[in-house]
Structures are given as structure tokens and as C-alpha cells.
Design a protein around this motif. Structure first.
Motif, short mmCIF file in Angstrom:
data_model
loop_
_atom_site.label_atom_id
_atom_site.label_comp_id
_atom_site.label_asym_id
_atom_site.label_seq_id
_atom_site.Cartn_x
_atom_site.Cartn_y
_atom_site.Cartn_z
N ILE A 103 -23.00 34.04 -26.37
CA ILE A 103 -21.65 34.56 -26.25
C ILE A 103 -21.74 35.99 -25.73
O ILE A 103 -22.47 36.82 -26.27
N LYS A 104 -20.98 36.24 -24.66
CA LYS A 104 -21.00 37.56 -24.02
C LYS A 104 -19.77 38.34 -24.42
O LYS A 104 -18.64 37.87 -24.29
N SER A 105 -19.99 39.55 -24.90
CA SER A 105 -18.89 40.43 -25.28
C SER A 105 -18.18 40.93 -24.03
O SER A 105 -18.82 41.49 -23.13
N PRO A 106 -16.85 40.77 -23.97
CA PRO A 106 -16.11 41.26 -22.81
C PRO A 106 -16.03 42.79 -22.79
O PRO A 106 -15.84 43.39 -21.74
N LYS A 107 -16.21 43.42 -23.95
CA LYS A 107 -16.11 44.88 -24.03
C LYS A 107 -17.41 45.58 -23.66
O LYS A 107 -17.41 46.58 -22.96
N THR A 108 -18.54 45.05 -24.17
CA THR A 108 -19.82 45.73 -23.99
C THR A 108 -20.74 45.04 -22.99
O THR A 108 -21.70 45.65 -22.53
N GLY A 109 -20.49 43.76 -22.72
CA GLY A 109 -21.38 43.00 -21.84
C GLY A 109 -22.62 42.48 -22.54
O GLY A 109 -23.45 41.80 -21.94
N VAL A 110 -22.77 42.81 -23.83
CA VAL A 110 -23.93 42.35 -24.60
C VAL A 110 -23.81 40.84 -24.84
O VAL A 110 -22.74 40.34 -25.17
N VAL A 111 -24.94 40.16 -24.70
CA VAL A 111 -24.99 38.72 -24.93
C VAL A 111 -25.71 38.46 -26.24
O VAL A 111 -26.83 38.94 -26.45
N LYS A 112 -25.06 37.75 -27.14
CA LYS A 112 -25.66 37.37 -28.43
C LYS A 112 -26.01 35.89 -28.38
O LYS A 112 -25.24 35.08 -27.89
N ARG A 113 -27.15 35.55 -28.93
CA ARG A 113 -27.60 34.16 -28.99
C ARG A 113 -27.34 33.60 -30.39
O ARG A 113 -27.63 34.24 -31.39
N PHE A 114 -26.77 32.41 -30.42
CA PHE A 114 -26.40 31.73 -31.67
C PHE A 114 -27.10 30.39 -31.76
O PHE A 114 -27.18 29.66 -30.77
N ALA A 115 -27.60 30.05 -32.95
CA ALA A 115 -28.24 28.76 -33.19
C ALA A 115 -27.27 27.84 -33.93
O ALA A 115 -26.52 28.27 -34.81
N LEU A 116 -27.30 26.58 -33.56
CA LEU A 116 -26.48 25.57 -34.23
C LEU A 116 -27.01 25.38 -35.65
O LEU A 116 -28.20 25.14 -35.85
N VAL A 117 -26.12 25.52 -36.65
CA VAL A 117 -26.54 25.36 -38.04
C VAL A 117 -25.86 24.18 -38.73
O VAL A 117 -26.34 23.71 -39.76
N ASP A 118 -24.75 23.70 -38.18
CA ASP A 118 -24.06 22.57 -38.82
C ASP A 118 -23.12 21.89 -37.83
O ASP A 118 -22.56 22.54 -36.95
N VAL A 119 -22.98 20.59 -38.01
CA VAL A 119 -22.02 19.79 -37.26
C VAL A 119 -21.22 19.02 -38.28
O VAL A 119 -21.79 18.31 -39.11
N VAL A 120 -19.90 19.18 -38.27
CA VAL A 120 -19.03 18.46 -39.20
C VAL A 120 -18.47 17.25 -38.46
O VAL A 120 -17.85 17.40 -37.41
N ILE A 121 -18.70 16.07 -39.04
CA ILE A 121 -18.29 14.82 -38.40
C ILE A 121 -17.27 14.12 -39.28
O ILE A 121 -17.47 13.97 -40.49
#
Length: 98
Positions: free
Chosen positions: A54-72
Motif C-alpha cells: 500500500i502506497k501512501s498518497p501523502k508521503t509516497g512510502v510503500v508499506k508491505r502487508f502479509a495476509l493473516v486471515d481470510v474470512v469465508i
């Protein structure tokens, strides 16, 4: 492990409050039957790690996120995906599949 390309989303498309972001899959351009994540590394000792950026529109910093749960839902339909930041476990995003 070598990092790989991951699907990247605009942080402005999420609603944020207290380090938690939520978004609707359709608002992110995710079509029916698609998933909002990719494999994050070309190989992993602990198994396949999937997630997104996810890229911040304010700072341009990109954060990486790992999938931790899927609700079905009981009919087998995915209701939501939950991701946690790799460098800040208090930073969580949820993508709803409505």
C-alpha cells in the motif's frame, strides 16, 4: 529470500482510523474471482508468504502487508481478507469482498 513484486494499492482508497484501514474490493479494482494479494518472496523457509503493498498518497512510502486471515461465508464465498504490516503489527488493513 528475495522480495518479489506485489499488487500495490493506493492508500487513499482505504478509510483509516487508529492504524486500521478498510476498503471494498471493487473500489480497489479487484474483480470477482480475483484475490487482492501475491506471493511476497520467491522462496520461503516458513512456507509461502502472501500479501500486498500500500502506497501512501501523502508521503509516497510503500508499506508491505502479509495476509493473516481470510474470512469465508458458510457458502464458500470470501467475505474479507485481513493483512498485517510486516514492520508494524499494529497497522492492519481489511479488504471486504462485497
Amino acid at each position: 529470500m528475495k522480495e518479489t513484486f506485489a499488487k500495490q494499492y493506493d492508500g487513499a482508497k482505504f478509510t483509516w482510523k487508529n492504524g486500521k484501514g478498510i476498503a471494498d474490493a471493487s473500489e480497489l479494482g479487484i474483480e470477482a474471482g480475483d484475490v487482492p494479494y501475491d506471493q511476497l518472496y520467491d522462496q520461503s523457509v516458513s512456507g509461502m508468504i502472501t500479501g500486498l503493498d500500500i502506497k501512501s498518497p501523502k508521503t509516497g512510502v510503500v508499506k508491505r502487508f502479509a495476509l493473516v486471515d481470510v474470512v469465508i461465508f458458510f457458502h464458500g464465498r470470501v467475505v474479507k481478507w485481513i493483512f498485517e504490516s510486516l514492520d508494524n503489527p499494529k497497522l492492519i488493513v481489511t479488504i471486504y469482498n462485497v
